[in-house]
Design a protein around this motif. Structure first.
Motif, PDB file in Angstrom:
ATOM      1  N   LEU A   1      39.051  44.050  46.885  1.00  0.00           N
ATOM      2  CA  LEU A   1      39.597  42.827  46.303  1.00  0.00           C
ATOM      3  C   LEU A   1      38.744  41.616  46.655  1.00  0.00           C
ATOM      4  O   LEU A   1      38.050  41.605  47.677  1.00  0.00           O
ATOM      5  CB  LEU A   1      41.036  42.608  46.796  1.00  0.00           C
ATOM      6  CG  LEU A   1      42.028  43.725  46.485  1.00  0.00           C
ATOM      7  CD1 LEU A   1      43.397  43.368  47.061  1.00  0.00           C
ATOM      8  CD2 LEU A   1      42.135  43.986  44.994  1.00  0.00           C
ATOM      9  N   SER A   2      38.852  40.583  45.829  1.00  0.00           N
ATOM     10  CA  SER A   2      38.109  39.349  46.069  1.00  0.00           C
ATOM     11  C   SER A   2      38.694  38.605  47.263  1.00  0.00           C
ATOM     12  O   SER A   2      39.848  38.834  47.659  1.00  0.00           O
ATOM     13  CB  SER A   2      38.147  38.450  44.826  1.00  0.00           C
ATOM     14  OG  SER A   2      39.409  37.817  44.716  1.00  0.00           O
ATOM     15  N   CYS A   3      37.912  37.687  47.815  1.00  0.00           N
ATOM     16  CA  CYS A   3      38.377  36.943  48.991  1.00  0.00           C
ATOM     17  C   CYS A   3      39.580  36.062  48.664  1.00  0.00           C
ATOM     18  O   CYS A   3      40.385  35.741  49.539  1.00  0.00           O
ATOM     19  CB  CYS A   3      37.248  36.121  49.582  1.00  0.00           C
ATOM     20  SG  CYS A   3      36.561  34.893  48.452  1.00  0.00           S
ATOM     21  N   ARG A   4      39.735  35.645  47.403  1.00  0.00           N
ATOM     22  CA  ARG A   4      40.854  34.777  47.019  1.00  0.00           C
ATOM     23  C   ARG A   4      42.131  35.565  46.720  1.00  0.00           C
ATOM     24  O   ARG A   4      43.203  34.976  46.542  1.00  0.00           O
ATOM     25  CB  ARG A   4      40.483  33.932  45.799  1.00  0.00           C
ATOM     26  CG  ARG A   4      39.417  32.886  46.062  1.00  0.00           C
ATOM     27  CD  ARG A   4      39.256  31.941  44.891  1.00  0.00           C
ATOM     28  NE  ARG A   4      40.412  31.071  44.724  1.00  0.00           N
ATOM     29  CZ  ARG A   4      40.622  30.307  43.660  1.00  0.00           C
ATOM     30  NH1 ARG A   4      39.754  30.324  42.656  1.00  0.00           N
ATOM     31  NH2 ARG A   4      41.683  29.533  43.575  1.00  0.00           N
ATOM     32  N   ALA A   5      42.023  36.882  46.637  1.00  0.00           N
ATOM     33  CA  ALA A   5      43.185  37.711  46.297  1.00  0.00           C
ATOM     34  C   ALA A   5      44.145  37.809  47.481  1.00  0.00           C
ATOM     35  O   ALA A   5      43.739  37.779  48.643  1.00  0.00           O
ATOM     36  CB  ALA A   5      42.737  39.097  45.872  1.00  0.00           C
ATOM     37  N   SER A   6      45.435  37.915  47.165  1.00  0.00           N
ATOM     38  CA  SER A   6      46.471  38.127  48.186  1.00  0.00           C
ATOM     39  C   SER A   6      47.297  39.349  47.792  1.00  0.00           C
ATOM     40  O   SER A   6      47.729  39.459  46.645  1.00  0.00           O
ATOM     41  CB  SER A   6      47.413  36.923  48.271  1.00  0.00           C
ATOM     42  OG  SER A   6      46.717  35.748  48.582  1.00  0.00           O
ATOM     43  N   VAL A   7      47.497  40.247  48.738  1.00  0.00           N
ATOM     44  CA  VAL A   7      48.367  41.397  48.479  1.00  0.00           C
ATOM     45  C   VAL A   7      49.801  40.920  48.674  1.00  0.00           C
ATOM     46  O   VAL A   7      50.220  40.616  49.783  1.00  0.00           O
ATOM     47  CB  VAL A   7      48.044  42.573  49.428  1.00  0.00           C
ATOM     48  CG1 VAL A   7      48.957  43.763  49.117  1.00  0.00           C
ATOM     49  CG2 VAL A   7      46.581  42.980  49.298  1.00  0.00           C
ATOM     50  N   VAL A   8      50.541  40.827  47.577  1.00  0.00           N
ATOM     51  CA  VAL A   8      51.895  40.269  47.634  1.00  0.00           C
ATOM     52  C   VAL A   8      52.869  41.295  48.195  1.00  0.00           C
ATOM     53  O   VAL A   8      53.658  40.999  49.089  1.00  0.00           O
ATOM     54  CB  VAL A   8      52.347  39.808  46.233  1.00  0.00           C
ATOM     55  CG1 VAL A   8      53.789  39.307  46.248  1.00  0.00           C
ATOM     56  CG2 VAL A   8      51.420  38.703  45.739  1.00  0.00           C
ATOM     57  N   MET A   9      52.825  42.506  47.658  1.00  0.00           N
ATOM     58  CA  MET A   9      53.630  43.586  48.212  1.00  0.00           C
ATOM     59  C   MET A   9      53.123  44.925  47.708  1.00  0.00           C
ATOM     60  O   MET A   9      52.450  45.000  46.679  1.00  0.00           O
ATOM     61  CB  MET A   9      55.120  43.415  47.912  1.00  0.00           C
ATOM     62  CG  MET A   9      55.530  43.463  46.471  1.00  0.00           C
ATOM     63  SD  MET A   9      57.305  43.107  46.262  1.00  0.00           S
ATOM     64  CE  MET A   9      57.353  41.330  46.464  1.00  0.00           C
ATOM     65  N   ILE A  10      53.421  45.952  48.462  1.00  0.00           N
ATOM     66  CA  ILE A  10      53.117  47.319  48.057  1.00  0.00           C
ATOM     67  C   ILE A  10      54.459  47.992  47.804  1.00  0.00           C
ATOM     68  O   ILE A  10      55.344  47.958  48.655  1.00  0.00           O
ATOM     69  CB  ILE A  10      52.328  48.065  49.145  1.00  0.00           C
ATOM     70  CG1 ILE A  10      51.008  47.333  49.413  1.00  0.00           C
ATOM     71  CG2 ILE A  10      52.072  49.512  48.740  1.00  0.00           C
ATOM     72  CD1 ILE A  10      50.210  47.884  50.571  1.00  0.00           C
TER      73      ILE A  10
END
Length: 227
Positions: free
Chosen positions: A191-200
């Motif tokens: 993933l890109s540095c600006r991406a956030s994993v919101v939930m799995i």
């Protein structure tokens, strides 16, 4: 299943049976996720349906090998990524066509780059919004990269809820997990540095021991304020 039945049936399941979840069930739920409301129709979400067995194991490991991940038949990672804004901007403009209202075209051609890009102008954005606020009500955010990330996360959370309710409506179960090592997950998915994993979100059929206990919610008079 009726909508309110699906809402009531949805529980966070910690352990699943070995029953396979049909692809059609997943596809329908993912389609429902994409119909979620989102900020300015920018759709700054990316949804990773983890198919490959080794990747599933890696993601489950990054989720601390908790039962909800380890026993799941399917794992879906919901990611907020504001760096994808330009793809949606171009798609929206193409969809609108040359005969769209001028103010709508300006909205996508001028305002979206102002909000999502030009990060070096963050102090200027802050000043513009706050000066305007002296004269009339304005949206005070977003002006910083952090604000834009927050907007993307909100939209992605709405897509996640659509997905879970769609799974519930088809007689299967989910668990939205926040207990994971985000750095590892981002590395696995590149993933890109600006991406956030919101939930799995794990998916499957609930095992008898899959529920942590009876559902409890605070009395609604404690949380709903009618003014």
């Amino acid at each position: 299943m009726e909508f309110f039945d699906a809402v009531r049936a949805r529980r966070s399941i910690r352990k699943y049976t070995p029953d396979i979840v049909p692809n059609e069930v997943m596809e329908q739920a993912l389609d429902a996720a994409l119909l979620a409301p989102n900020s300015s129709n920018m759709q700054t979400w990316r949804i990773y349906w983890i198919h490959e067995t080794e990747t599933k194991k890696k993601i489950a490991h990054a989720c601390m090998n908790q039962g909800a991940a380890r026993t799941a038949q399917e794992l879906v990672v919901f990611v907020a990524d504001p760096s994808t804004w330009k793809v949606a901007q171009e798609a929206n403009l193409k969809h609108l066509g040359p005969n769209a209202r001028k103010d709508v075209i300006t909205y996508y051609k001028v305002l979206m780059p102002f909000l999502y890009s030009w990060r070096f102008l963050a102090p200027v954005k802050w000043l513009v919004f706050n000066i305007m606020g002296l004269i009339k009500p304005v949206v005070r955010k977003p002006w910083s990269s952090r604000d834009i990330s927050e907007v993307a996360v909100k939209s992605t959370a709405l897509a996640s809820e659509n997905f879970m309710l769609a799974i519930s409506a088809q007689g299967y179960d989910t668990c939205p997990m926040e207990g994971f090592d985000e750095r590892r997950v981002k590395k696995i998915l590149k993933l890109s540095c600006r991406a956030s994993v919101v939930m799995i979100i794990s998916v499957g059929k609930r095992d008898e021991g899959g529920l942590a206990g009876e559902r409890f919610r605070l009395p609604k008079e404690m949380v709903i304020k009618k003014i």
